[in-house]
Design an enzyme around this catalytic site. Structure first.
Site, short mmCIF file in Angstrom:
data_model
loop_
_atom_site.label_atom_id
_atom_site.label_comp_id
_atom_site.label_asym_id
_atom_site.label_seq_id
_atom_site.Cartn_x
_atom_site.Cartn_y
_atom_site.Cartn_z
N GLU A 1 0.81 -1.22 0.00
CA GLU A 1 0.00 0.00 0.00
C GLU A 1 0.85 1.27 0.00
O GLU A 1 0.60 2.22 0.73
CB GLU A 1 -0.99 -0.01 1.18
CG GLU A 1 -1.94 -1.20 1.10
CD GLU A 1 -3.25 -1.01 1.85
OE1 GLU A 1 -3.54 0.11 2.26
OE2 GLU A 1 -3.96 -2.00 1.99
C1 LIG Z 1 2.78 -9.47 0.69
C2 LIG Z 1 2.39 -8.52 -0.39
C3 LIG Z 1 1.05 -8.36 -0.71
C4 LIG Z 1 0.69 -7.51 -1.77
N1 LIG Z 1 -0.62 -7.45 -2.18
C5 LIG Z 1 -0.92 -6.80 -3.34
C6 LIG Z 1 -2.23 -6.87 -3.91
O1 LIG Z 1 -3.13 -7.49 -3.36
N2 LIG Z 1 -2.45 -6.26 -5.10
C7 LIG Z 1 -1.46 -5.57 -5.75
O2 LIG Z 1 -1.71 -5.05 -6.82
N3 LIG Z 1 -0.22 -5.45 -5.22
C8 LIG Z 1 0.08 -6.05 -4.06
N4 LIG Z 1 1.35 -5.98 -3.53
C9 LIG Z 1 2.33 -5.18 -4.20
C10 LIG Z 1 2.79 -3.96 -3.43
O3 LIG Z 1 1.84 -2.95 -3.54
C11 LIG Z 1 4.16 -3.57 -3.99
O4 LIG Z 1 5.07 -4.51 -3.47
C12 LIG Z 1 4.56 -2.19 -3.66
O5 LIG Z 1 3.81 -1.29 -4.43
C13 LIG Z 1 6.05 -1.94 -3.92
O6 LIG Z 1 6.43 -2.41 -5.16
P1 LIG Z 1 7.76 -3.31 -5.29
O7 LIG Z 1 7.73 -4.33 -4.23
O8 LIG Z 1 7.84 -3.75 -6.68
O9 LIG Z 1 8.93 -2.33 -4.95
P2 LIG Z 1 9.55 -1.23 -5.94
O10 LIG Z 1 8.47 -0.38 -6.48
O11 LIG Z 1 10.47 -1.88 -6.87
O12 LIG Z 1 10.34 -0.34 -4.92
C14 LIG Z 1 11.64 -0.69 -4.45
C15 LIG Z 1 12.09 0.37 -3.48
O13 LIG Z 1 12.23 1.62 -4.16
C16 LIG Z 1 11.52 2.62 -3.45
N5 LIG Z 1 11.05 3.61 -4.42
C17 LIG Z 1 10.41 3.42 -5.59
N6 LIG Z 1 10.16 4.59 -6.19
C18 LIG Z 1 10.64 5.55 -5.39
C19 LIG Z 1 10.70 6.98 -5.43
N7 LIG Z 1 10.20 7.67 -6.44
N8 LIG Z 1 11.28 7.63 -4.42
C20 LIG Z 1 11.79 6.96 -3.38
N9 LIG Z 1 11.76 5.63 -3.26
C21 LIG Z 1 11.20 4.93 -4.26
C22 LIG Z 1 10.39 1.90 -2.75
O14 LIG Z 1 9.93 2.61 -1.62
C23 LIG Z 1 11.08 0.59 -2.36
O15 LIG Z 1 11.77 0.78 -1.16
C24 LIG Z 1 1.69 -6.79 -2.46
C25 LIG Z 1 3.03 -6.93 -2.09
C26 LIG Z 1 3.39 -7.80 -1.07
C27 LIG Z 1 4.84 -7.96 -0.74
#
Ligand SMILES: Cc1cc2nc3c(=O)[nH]c(=O)nc-3n(C[C@H](O)[C@H](O)[C@H](O)COP(=O)(O)OP(=O)(O)OC[C@H]3O[C@@H](n4cnc5c(N)ncnc54)[C@H](O)[C@@H]3O)c2cc1C
Length: 828
Positions: A503
Site C-alpha cells: 500500500e
Molecule cells: C505481501 C504482499 C502483498 C501484496 N498485495 C498486493 C495486492 O493485493 N495487489 C497488488 O496489486 N499489489 C500487491 N502488492 C504489491 C505492493 O503494492 C508492492 O510490493 C509495492 O507497491 C512496492 O512495489 P515493489 O515491491 O515492486 O517495490 P519497488 O516499487 O520496486 O520499490 C523498491 C524500493 O524503491 C523505493 N522507491 C520506488 N520509487 C521511489 C521513489 N520515487 N522515491 C523513493 N523511493 C522509491 C520503494 O519505496 C522501495 O523501497 C503486495 C506486495 C506484497 C509484498
C-alpha cells in the site's frame, strides 16, 4: 525622536505582519504613519514626498489590480509558466485524489484548535459493531493460532475460512442493502486490529477485500447491474475478491504498467460483443490463489474507436474478471515470509472480456487510476494502521508482562534502566499508535478521503511497528527467537516488511508522497497558482499570488515571534501542562508554513527530486499530526494522570524530531544564506527541544508492568485469550493476575536463597525449608507455589521431536522448499 519613529515603524510592521493585515491595511498604516510623522514634525515636506514616491507609488500599483497585473503579475506569470514542471495526467490524478483535513491546518501554520477538539473520536463503537467485536470477532480469534497457521498449515484453518465468509468479515464496507455489514471506519479498523493481535495472516486476509478491492470500487463506481450482481455475492462470501495492480516490472510506479487491453469484437456467451483482449502479468496479489473474481488494472487502447469515443488510448482502466474465465491463469502461491495469507501471481494472455466488465461500464474506461488513488487512500488510512496498532498492543502487553515476570540478577528485567529504555519506546508508541489510529478513523467517519494523512498514518505507524517489535524482540531475548506456539512476537517481527512494503512502499511514501502531496494539497494558494498557470488565467494567478505573498509574510512574522517568545505568544486551547505543548506545536506549525513556502520558492520543481529535503519537511508535518493526535486522545480519555508520562514522552520526542528534521533541512538546503537566515528565524535561541527524559521513560516502563490501569486500557482492543490455559497469551495473563500478590513474597524468598538462609537445591525444597523456618505461612507458600508454576511456564520456549523438523517444507520459516518453484511464467 528618530529612535522613537523607527521603533514605532518596526512595531507597526511586526503587528501588521503578525495579524496578516490585508494590502489596503498596510497601505493605510503606511499613510497614517508618514502623515502622523509629518504632523508632529518628524519629517519635512521633502521627506513626505520621498516616502510618497518610494512607498506610496509601489503600494498604489499593488492596490490597483489592473496596474498590478500589467506591471508585475504578467512577468511573474511568464516565469512561472517556464519553471513549473510538466505534470502527467496520472500525477495530476494522484494529486487531486482524496481530501485534505486536519493536516492542512498544521501545514498552514495557524492550527485552529477548536477544529481538533470538535472531531468526534468516540470511545465506544455503535452497538451492532461492538456486538460483532465481542461475538463474531472473538469467536474467530479463538479459532486462530498463528503458529499453527504459519508453520503447519500455511493457511487459515478451513473452519476459520468458512466462518469469515459466512459471518461477513469480507463485507465490512459493503452497504446493508446488499447484505453487507456497512461498518463505520472506526468499526472496521477495530475488527482488523483485534484479529491482528491474534493472527496477522488472518487480519491481512480480512482487511484486503475491505480496503483496496472490487467491493469498494463497485460501491463507488460500479453500474447498478454490476452492484446488483456482485455485491450480494461478495457480502455472503460466495465470491472471494482480489485486486491485481502490481506486476514484475511495476511496483511503486504502477501507473506505468505494461499490462494492456485492446478493444475489439469477440464472442461472449455465444454472441458477438464489443470487448477487450487483455494481456497481463501481475504478482504479489493477495487472496489471488483463492479468489473467484479478480479486479484487474490495465491500459486500454481502442484503435478502431469501437467504444464510440474520440480517443484511441484511454489509459488505466479497471475491470472485474471471474477467476475461472478462459485464459486467466491463477492459483500458484507466493509465500510471504513468516505469514500465511494467500498471495500469488495472476496472468493472462489474450483474454477476451466484454467491455461491460469495466467497473462502471465502458464510460469509465481510462478512469482507473483516479478510482484506484481514491480507494487506495481510504484503505491505506485503515488497514495498515490497524495492523500496526495491533502490533503496538501486542508488544506493549506482552513486553510489559514479560518484563515483570522474567527475572535476571534476581530482579524483574523491567527494573533495569537499559530495558526500560526500550520499554518506554514500546509504551509511548502504543499510545501514539492508538491515538493516530483513532484520529485517522475519525476523518474516515466524517466522510473524508484522506490522501495526505493516509500516507502519514501508513508510513509512520508501520515504522513505529518496526521499532516496537524490534524493541520487544530485544527485551524478550531468546524467548522470542524460538519458533513454536509459545512465540507471540516472532510472526509480528516477520510481518514488519510486509507492512513496510504494501500500500505504498515506505521509502516512497515518506520521500515522495507526504510532502509532495501535502505541500500542494494543503497549501492555501500553490494549487490555485498551478491551476491558474495551466488554465492560462492571469487574473486568477494574480489573486492567488498576492494572497500567497501576504500569507508568507504573516507566517514569517509568526515563526519569528513564536520562536523569540518560546511559543508563549501562541494560543493554547487548554490550561494546564498540555497547554505548553499546544503552543510549541503551533510554533512549529508556523515555522513549517514559512520554510515550506521558501523551499518551494527557491527550489520549485526541483524540490520533487530533492527527496531528502522534502522528506524532512514531510516529517515535520507528520510529527505535528502524530503529536496532535496524542493530545486529542489524552483529552478524549479524560486527561488521566496515569497517562501523563506517555503523553509527555511522546510530545517531547515529537518536538525533538521536528526540530532535528528542521535542522537537517537547514543544513542541506542549497540556498545557504537563506538556510542560515531561516534557522535563525525558526530557532532564534538554537536547539530548544531535548527529547524525553530518562525519568519520563522510567514512568512509562513502570506503568507497563502494572496490572490493570493504563496497560488494560491501552490494549483493550486486542484478543488476549484470557482464561485459556491452552494458549500462551492466556497463561501470560494468568501469571500477571498473580504477580501483585506473589511478587513481594517472591522477592523475600529470593533474598533468603541468596543469603543462604534456606537449604535445598530446588524451588520446592527451598520453599519447604523457608516454611519450616517460619519465613512463610502455609497460605503464602501456596501463593508462591502457584506463581512459580506459571512464572516458569511463561519463560519456557518450544522444542520439537527432531524427526518432525528435519524435513523442511515450502513456507517453513527458515526452511527450504521441496516443491519446485516457478517464477512468473510470462511477460505481458
Ligand atoms: C505481501 C504482499 C502483498 C501484496 N498485495 C498486493 C495486492 O493485493 N495487489 C497488488 O496489486 N499489489 C500487491 N502488492 C504489491 C505492493 O503494492 C508492492 O510490493 C509495492 O507497491 C512496492 O512495489 P515493489 O515491491 O515492486 O517495490 P519497488 O516499487 O520496486 O520499490 C523498491 C524500493 O524503491 C523505493 N522507491 C520506488 N520509487 C521511489 C521513489 N520515487 N522515491 C523513493 N523511493 C522509491 C520503494 O519505496 C522501495 O523501497 C503486495 C506486495 C506484497 C509484498
Amino acid at each position: 525622536m528618530l529612535g522613537m519613529a523607527v521603533l514605532i515603524a518596526l512595531l507597526g510592521l511586526v503587528a501588521l505582519a503578525w495579524y496578516g493585515a490585508p494590502l489596503w491595511g498596510w497601505t493605510a498604516a503606511v499613510a497614517v504613519y508618514f502623515l502622523g510623522l509629518f504632523a508632529v514634525g518628524g519629517i519635512e515636506t521633502l521627506g513626505l514626498t520621498v516616502a510618497a514616491v518610494l512607498l506610496g507609488v509601489p503600494l498604489l500599483v499593488l492596490n490597483i489590480r489592473a496596474l498590478r497585473r500589467a506591471l508585475i503579475s504578467q512577468r511573474l506569470f511568464t516565469t512561472f509558466k517556464q519553471v513549473l514542471p510538466p505534470m502527467s495526467d496520472t500525477e495530476r490524478e494522484a494529486l487531486e485524489a482524496g481530501d485534505t483535513w486536519w493536516e492542512a491546518d498544521l501545514f498552514q501554520g495557524r492550527p485552529d484548535w477548536s477544529k481538533l477538539a470538535g472531531y468526534e473520536m468516540p470511545s465506544e463503537l455503535p452497538e451492532r459493531e461492538q456486538r460483532f467485536l465481542d461475538n463474531e470477532v472473538e469467536t474467530l480469534c479463538r479459532m486462530l493460532d498463528e503458529d499453527d497457521i504459519v508453520r503447519n498449515r500455511r493457511d487459515l484453518p478451513p473452519e476459520a475460512w468458512e466462518y469469515i465468509k459466512k459471518e461477513g468479515f469480507f463485507s465490512l464496507i459493503l452497504p446493508q442493502q446488499y447484505g453487507g455489514r456497512d461498518f463505520s471506519t472506526a468499526g472496521q479498523s477495530a475488527v482488523v486490529t483485534k484479529i491482528a493481535t491474534r493472527s496477522i495472516s488472518a487480519a491481512v486476509t480480512v482487511m484486503v477485500p475491505n480496503s483496496l478491492g472490487p467491493g469498494e470500487l463497485l460501491i463507488k463506481y460500479g453500474t447498478q447491474a454490476q452492484k446488483d450482481y456482485w455485491l450480494p455475492r461478495l457480502a455472503d462470501g460466495r465470491e472471494v475478491p482480489c485486486f491485481a495492480l502490481t506486476g514484475p516490472d511495476v511496483g511503486s510506479d504502477a501507473a506505468s504498467m505494461p499490462d494492456y487491453g485492446v478493444v475489439c469484437k469477440g464472442e461472449h456467451d455465444g454472441k458477438e460483443v464489443v470487448g477487450i483482449r487483455v494481456n497481463f502479468s501481475k504478482r504479489y496479489i493477495t487472496l489471488s490463489s483463492v479468489a473467484t473474481v479478480v479486479g484487474l488494472a490495465f491500459k486500454l487502447h481502442d484503435p478502431d474507436r469501437l467504444l464510440g469515443g474520440d480517443e484511441t488510448d484511454y489509459g488505466i482502466t479497471c475491470a472485474l474478471v471471474p477467476a475461472d474465465h478462459p485464459g486467466v491463469v491463477i492459483g500458484d502461491r507466493h509465500l510471504p515470509m513468516g505469514l500465511a495469507f494467500q498471495n500469488g501471481p495472476v496472468e493472462g494472455k489474450d483474454v477476451f472480456i466484454p467491455a461491460d466488465w469495466i467497473i462502471g461500464g465502458p464510460q469509465m474506461a481510462g478512469k482507473g487510476w483516479r478510482m484506484l488513488m481514491e480507494c487506495l487512500s481510504v484503505g491505506r488510512a485503515i488497514s495498515l494502521p490497524a495492523l500496526a496498532a495491533a502490533a503496538g498492543q501486542v508488544c506493549y502487553r506482552m513486553t510489559g508482562a514479560y518484563s515483570r515476570i522474567r527475572r535476571q540478577f534476581r530482579l524483574p528485567i523491567g527494573r533495569f534502566e537499559g530495558v526500560q529504555e526500550g520499554m518506554a519506546r514500546i509504551g509511548a508508541n502504543a499510545y501514539k499508535l492508538e491515538a493516530t489510529r483513532r484520529l485517522t478513523c475519525a476523518a474516515g467517519d466524517m466522510g473524508i478521503k484522506p490522501s495526505v494523512i493516509s500516507a502519514i498514518a501508513k508510513y509512520h505507524m508501520t515504522e513505529m511497528m518496526r521499532v516496537s517489535v524490534n524493541d520487544a524482540m530485544d527485551i524478550h531475548g531468546g524467548r522470542a527467537i524460538i519458533w513454536g506456539p509459545r512465540n507471540y512476537l516472532g510472526y509480528a517481527y516477520q510481518a514488519v516488511p510486509v507492512g513496510i512494503t504494501v500500500e505504498g512502499a515506505n521509502i516512497l511514501t515518506r520521500n515522495l508522497m507526504v510532502f509532495g502531496q501535502g505541500a500542494i494539497r494543503c497549501h492555501p494558494y500553490v494549487f490555485q497558482e498551478m491551476e491558474a498557470v495551466r488554465d492560462d488565467d492571469l487574473a486568477a494567478f494574480d489573486r492567488a499570488f498576492f494572497a500567497h505573498a501576504g500569507y508568507t509574510i504573516n507566517r514569517g512574522a509568526r515563526a519569528l515571534l513564536l520562536g523569540l517568545s518560546g511559543g508563549r505568544l501562541a494560543s493554547a486551547p487548554v490550561s494546564g501542562w498540555t497547554g505548553r505543548y499546544y503552543q510549541q506545536l503551533e510554533r512549529m506549525s508556523s515555522a513549517l508554513a514559512l520554510v515550506s513556502d521558501l523551499a518551494m520558492a527557491t527550489l520549485g520543481g526541483e524540490l520533487k527530486r530533492k527527496e531528502r529535503l522534502s522528506a524532512r519537511l514531510g516529517d515535520v508535518l507528520s510529527h505535528l499530526y502524530l503529536a496532535t493526535a496524542v493530545l486529542k486522545y489524552y483529552q478524549e480519555l479524560g486527561e488521566r494522570e496515569e497517562d501523563r508520562a506517555y503523553v509527555e514522552w511522546v510530545l517531547e520526542d515529537e518536538l525533538y524530531r521536528i526540530q532535528e528534521a528542521f535542522y537537517g533541512f537547514f543544513d542541506n538546503m542549497p540556498a545557504r544564506p537563506l538556510a542560515l537566515l531561516l534557522r535563525r528565524v525558526v530557532f532564534p535561541w538554537g536547539r530548544v527541544y531535548r527529547g524525553p527524559s530518562d525519568r519520563t521513560g522510567r514512568k512509562v516502563a513502570e506503568s507497563m508492568m502494572e496490572v490493570g490501569g493504563a496497560r488494560q486500557r491501552l490494549t483493550a482492543g486486542g484478543y488476549w485469550a484470557v482464561d485459556r490455559a491452552d494458549d500462551i497469551t492466556g497463561r501470560m495473563e494468568a501469571a500477571m493476575a498473580q504477580v501483585d500478590e506473589a511478587e513481594p513474597l517472591y522477592d523475600r524468598f529470593l533474598k533468603l536463597v541468596a543469603k543462604g538462609q534456606v537449604e535445598g537445591h530446588t524451588f520446592e525444597e527451598r520453599l519447604e525449608a523457608a516454611v519450616n523456618a517460619g519465613h512463610f505461612s502455609a497460605r503464602e507458600a501456596d501463593i508462591l507455589r502457584r506463581f512459580e508454576a506459571v512464572r516458569y511456564d511463561v519463560v519456557l520456549t518450544d522444542a520439537f521431536p527432531p524427526q518432525t523438523v528435519t524435513e523442511p517444507q515450502a513456507g517453513d520459516p527458515g526452511g527450504g522448499s521441496t516443491a519446485e518453484a516457478s517464477a512468473q511464467s510470462t511477460a505481458a
